[in-house]
Design a protein around this motif. Sequence first.
Motif, mmCIF file in Angstrom:
data_model
loop_
_atom_site.group_PDB
_atom_site.id
_atom_site.type_symbol
_atom_site.label_atom_id
_atom_site.label_comp_id
_atom_site.label_asym_id
_atom_site.label_seq_id
_atom_site.Cartn_x
_atom_site.Cartn_y
_atom_site.Cartn_z
ATOM 1 N N UNK A 215 0.831 -1.207 0.000
ATOM 2 C CA UNK A 215 0.000 0.000 0.000
ATOM 3 C C UNK A 215 0.868 1.261 0.000
ATOM 4 N N UNK A 216 1.931 1.210 0.794
ATOM 5 C CA UNK A 216 2.809 2.373 0.909
ATOM 6 C C UNK A 216 3.501 2.670 -0.417
ATOM 7 N N UNK A 217 3.963 1.620 -1.091
ATOM 8 C CA UNK A 217 4.633 1.804 -2.390
ATOM 9 C C UNK A 217 3.661 2.392 -3.400
ATOM 10 N N UNK A 218 2.471 1.820 -3.470
ATOM 11 C CA UNK A 218 1.492 2.320 -4.441
ATOM 12 C C UNK A 218 1.136 3.779 -4.155
ATOM 13 N N UNK A 219 0.914 4.081 -2.895
ATOM 14 C CA UNK A 219 0.547 5.454 -2.524
ATOM 15 C C UNK A 219 1.661 6.436 -2.876
ATOM 16 N N UNK A 220 2.893 6.060 -2.566
ATOM 17 C CA UNK A 220 4.027 6.960 -2.801
ATOM 18 C C UNK A 220 4.164 7.287 -4.290
ATOM 19 N N UNK A 221 4.051 6.270 -5.133
ATOM 20 C CA UNK A 221 4.278 6.506 -6.562
ATOM 21 C C UNK A 221 3.059 7.108 -7.248
ATOM 22 N N UNK A 222 1.873 6.849 -6.736
ATOM 23 C CA UNK A 222 0.702 7.536 -7.283
ATOM 24 C C UNK A 222 0.755 9.029 -6.989
ATOM 25 N N UNK A 223 1.337 9.383 -5.855
ATOM 26 C CA UNK A 223 1.444 10.795 -5.482
ATOM 27 C C UNK A 223 2.591 11.472 -6.223
ATOM 28 N N UNK A 224 3.761 10.785 -6.276
ATOM 29 C CA UNK A 224 4.971 11.439 -6.787
ATOM 30 C C UNK A 224 5.256 11.180 -8.264
ATOM 31 N N UNK A 225 4.603 10.179 -8.842
ATOM 32 C CA UNK A 225 4.732 9.916 -10.274
ATOM 33 C C UNK A 225 3.335 9.664 -10.838
ATOM 34 N N UNK A 226 2.449 10.635 -10.699
ATOM 35 C CA UNK A 226 1.024 10.401 -11.013
ATOM 36 C C UNK A 226 0.755 10.073 -12.481
ATOM 37 N N UNK A 227 1.555 10.584 -13.387
ATOM 38 C CA UNK A 227 1.272 10.396 -14.812
ATOM 39 C C UNK A 227 1.929 9.156 -15.404
ATOM 40 N N UNK A 228 2.809 8.507 -14.627
ATOM 41 C CA UNK A 228 3.599 7.434 -15.225
ATOM 42 C C UNK A 228 3.540 6.118 -14.457
ATOM 43 N N UNK A 229 3.188 6.133 -13.168
ATOM 44 C CA UNK A 229 3.146 4.894 -12.401
ATOM 45 C C UNK A 229 2.090 3.953 -12.976
ATOM 46 N N UNK A 230 2.428 2.664 -13.050
ATOM 47 C CA UNK A 230 1.513 1.692 -13.619
ATOM 48 C C UNK A 230 1.165 0.573 -12.636
ATOM 49 N N UNK A 322 6.749 -0.633 -11.829
ATOM 50 C CA UNK A 322 6.719 -0.492 -13.289
ATOM 51 C C UNK A 322 5.954 0.758 -13.693
ATOM 52 N N UNK A 323 6.355 1.348 -14.816
ATOM 53 C CA UNK A 323 5.792 2.608 -15.288
ATOM 54 C C UNK A 323 5.181 2.429 -16.668
ATOM 55 N N UNK A 324 4.358 3.385 -17.052
ATOM 56 C CA UNK A 324 3.670 3.333 -18.338
ATOM 57 C C UNK A 324 4.618 3.567 -19.502
ATOM 58 N N UNK A 325 5.726 4.245 -19.225
ATOM 59 C CA UNK A 325 6.667 4.585 -20.296
ATOM 60 C C UNK A 325 8.099 4.345 -19.834
ATOM 61 N N UNK A 326 8.975 4.175 -20.800
ATOM 62 C CA UNK A 326 10.402 4.083 -20.481
ATOM 63 C C UNK A 326 10.900 5.411 -19.932
ATOM 64 N N UNK A 327 10.331 6.490 -20.426
ATOM 65 C CA UNK A 327 10.739 7.824 -19.972
ATOM 66 C C UNK A 327 10.455 7.970 -18.479
ATOM 67 N N UNK A 328 9.272 7.535 -18.045
ATOM 68 C CA UNK A 328 8.924 7.624 -16.632
ATOM 69 C C UNK A 328 9.835 6.772 -15.768
ATOM 70 N N UNK A 329 10.187 5.569 -16.250
ATOM 71 C CA UNK A 329 11.097 4.702 -15.502
ATOM 72 C C UNK A 329 12.493 5.312 -15.425
ATOM 73 N N UNK A 742 -3.584 9.974 1.899
ATOM 74 C CA UNK A 742 -4.249 9.084 0.965
ATOM 75 C C UNK A 742 -5.201 9.853 0.067
ATOM 76 N N UNK A 743 -5.743 10.941 0.579
ATOM 77 C CA UNK A 743 -6.699 11.714 -0.213
ATOM 78 C C UNK A 743 -6.026 12.473 -1.359
ATOM 79 N N UNK A 744 -4.712 12.512 -1.333
ATOM 80 C CA UNK A 744 -4.005 13.205 -2.405
ATOM 81 C C UNK A 744 -3.691 12.288 -3.580
ATOM 82 N N UNK A 745 -4.062 11.016 -3.488
ATOM 83 C CA UNK A 745 -3.768 10.095 -4.583
ATOM 84 C C UNK A 745 -4.626 10.434 -5.783
#
Length: 770
Positions: A215-230, A322-329, A742-745
Motif C-alpha cells: 500500500x505504501x509503495x502504491x501510494x508513494x508513486x501515485x502521489x509522486x509519479x502520477x502520470x507514469x506509475x503503472x 513499473x511505469x507506463x513509459x520508459x521515460x517515466x522509468x 491518501x486523499x491526495x492520490x
Amino acid sequence: MATLGDIGLAAAINILSAFIFLVAFAILRLQPFNDRVYFPKWYLKGLRSSPTHSGAFVRKFVNLDFRSYVRFLNWMPAALKMPEPELIDHAGLDSAVYLRIYLIGLKIFVPITFLAWAVLVPVNWTNSTLEISKVTYSDIDKLSISNIPEESQRFWAHLVVAYAFTFWTCFVLQKEYEAIASMRLRFLASEHRRPDQFTVLVRNVPPDPDESVSELVEHFFLVNHPDHYLTHQVVYNANKLAQLVKQKKKVQNWLDYYQLKDSRNQSKKPMMKTGFLGLCGDKVDAIEYHKSEIERLSEEIAAERERVTQDSKSIMPAAFVSFKTRWGAAVCAQTQQSRNPTLWLTDWAPEPRDVYWENLAIPYVSLTVRRLIIGVAFFFLTFFFMIPIAIVQSLASIEGIEKAAPFLKPVIEVKFIKSFIQGFLPGIALKIFLIVLPTILMLMSKFEGFICLSALERRSAARYYLFNFVNVFLGSVIAGSAFQQLNTFIKQSANEIPKTIGVAIPLKATFFITYIMVDGWAGIAAEILMLKPLIIYHLKNFFLVKTEKDREEAMDPGSLGFNTGEPQIQFYFLLGLVYAAVTPALLPFIIVFFGFAYVVFRHQIINVYNQEYESAAAFWPDVHGRVITALVIAQLLLMGLLSTKKAAQSTPFLIALPVLTIWFHRFCKGRYEPAFVRYPLQEAMMKDTLERAREPNLNLKGYLQTAYMHPVFKFEDDDEEEEVNEKLEHESVLVPTKRQSRRNTPLPSKFSGSSSPSLPEAVVQEHPQP
C-alpha cells in the motif's frame, strides 16, 4: 632456471595437448549422439532437432560418413563467418563485446610485438652483459633488458618504445570505448520490449504503522509519479520456499530414475537405503519412498507458500515498480525520490532472468556490514592463499623436488624429465591450485548481497583479477611468502617498491611463458572439448531421460563465465604490457593466446553457451579500467627497473607516462562512461513514441503484472498460477486508511480500479454546494 630447450619442450607438450583436444572435439562433435552437447544453443532456440538417420541402428549413434572426417577442422572458419550484427542478434551484445576484448588484445599486441622485436630485441641481444657477469641465465634473458649494462645509452630505446606502446594502447582503447558505447546505445534503441525497460527496483521503503509495504509503495508513486506509475510487485522472502521447491525437483529426478529402471526390468523392484548417501538405514522400495517424499514436500510447499503470502514479515521493504513509459522509468531510476537520501532508493531493475532472488531478502541496512566483512575476509584470503601457492610452486621445481625427495634426484636429472619439470610442471601446478578460487569468490559476492547475476559476476571478476595480480603475478615474481612481501613493502618507502619488483620481473619471464602455454593454449583447447558437460549429459541421458523435455533439461550449455574468463584475459594484458619493454620474447605467446581464444570462444558463443542475462555491455568500463591499470603498473615497474640500472638520464622522462595515462582514463570516463550507467531521456522518449504509434492498443499492464513475480510462485499449471496470483494481489489490496495523504492520490488504484478523490474534490464532497 628454464632454458630455451625447456621452453621448447613445454611448447611441444602444450601444442600436442591442444592438438589432441581439438582432434577429439572435431571427431566427437560429428557423432549424432553428441549433437546436444556441442550444439545446445540451436536446440534451445528451436532451430535444430535431433539427427535422424535411416538404415543401420549404429548410424543413430555414430557418423559413418567418412568424408565429414576429412573436414574435421571446418568449425574454425565456420566460427568466423557470422558477421557481428548477426552475432549480436543471435547471442546478445554482452557476448559480442566479450569477444571484442580478444580482438583488442590482438590490435594492441600485434603492432607492439613487431615494434619490440624490430627495435628492442636487437638492442638487447647485441650486448654481452650476462656473459661477462658470469651469472646463471638463459637464452631468453639475452633477449631481455637484463642484458644491457648499467648507465647505457641504449635505455633510450626502451623509453621511446614505452611511449609508443602507451600511445598505441590508449589509441586502441579510445576507439573501442567509442565504438562499444555507440553499439550499446544502438542496441538499447533497437531492442525489443523488455520488462526492465519499464521497471525500477525500490529499496529501503520506510516502515509505516498505517499501511503495508504494498500500500505504501502504491501510494508513494501515485502521489509522486502520477502520470507514469503503472503497477508494482512487492519483494517476498521466499528463500525457504525456493529450497523446498528445489528439494522436490531433486527427489522427482530420483523418482524418474527409479521408475525408468523399473520399466526396463520389471521382474525386480528397485530398492534403496534411507540413510546417509544410501549407504545405511532401512531398506525400502525406492519408488514408493520417493513418492511419499514428494507428497510430504508438496504439503510443506503449500504450507510455506501460504505463510509467505499471508505473513507480513515475509514482505521485504522493497518492490519492483513499473511505469507506463520508459521515460517515466528513466526519470525515477536516475533521480532522488525523497528528502532523506537513504530512503526510497531507486535503481534500474535487472531483467527478470538476471535477478538473484535469494539476495533480495537481505535487509538493505545490513549490506554495508556484509561488504565490510567480505572486504576483510578477501584481504586475508589473498595473503593466506599465497602460502600454499608458494609451497606448490617450490615443490614444482628441480630444487624443491630434490629437497623433498632426495631419492628422486637421479631420475629428475635426466635431461627430458628435467626439461619437463622446469618447462611444464610449475604452470600446470599453479593452474590446478587455482581451480577452486572462482567458487570461493562467487560465494563471497553472494554474501555481500548483490541482487543480480551480472553484478555478482562483475564483483567476482574484479576480485579474481586483484587476486591474480597479487598472488600469481607478484607472488611469482617475488620470492617468499605473502606476509614476508607485505612486511617488506610496509618497511620500504613507496618509491622503492617498483624497484624491488622491477628487478625480479626479467627473471620470471620463462615461468610466465610456461604459464601462458598451459593456461592459454592447452587450457583453451580443453574448453572447447567440454569433457565435463559431455559426461554429465550422457549419464543423465542414460539414467533419467524419458521424454524429449527430459532430454532438453539434460543439456548443460553453460554460459560465458564472465567472472573467470574476463580476469584471465586481463591477466594476459598485464603480462603483455609489463614484459613488452622488458622481455619481448614473451609477446608472441600472448598473441597466440588471443588469436586462438577468439576463435574458440566465438564457436562456443555461436553454438554452445546460453547466456543467463543481457546487460548490454555494462561491464565494459570495468574492462577498460583494468587495461589502464595494467598499463600504469607496467610503466611504474619499468621506471623502477631502469632506476636500478642507473639510467639517470632517461628514467625521469618516464614520469610523464602514468600522468598522461591517468588523464586519458579520466577523459574516457567522463566522455563515454555515462552511456553505460544512465539511460538518455531522449532515447527513452523516442522509443516510447515509436511504440505508441506501432501498438496503440498494447496492454502494458498485463505484460508487466507478473514479470517480477518470484519464480517459485510460477507454475506450469495455469489454474494453480492464477490462484496464487489472485492470492498475492488479495494480500496487497488497499484498505481504508486514516492518513490524510491518501486523499491526495490522484490516479486509479492498481487493485480497486477506482481513484481516491483528490484534495479539492474531497473538500467539495464534504461541503457540497446547495
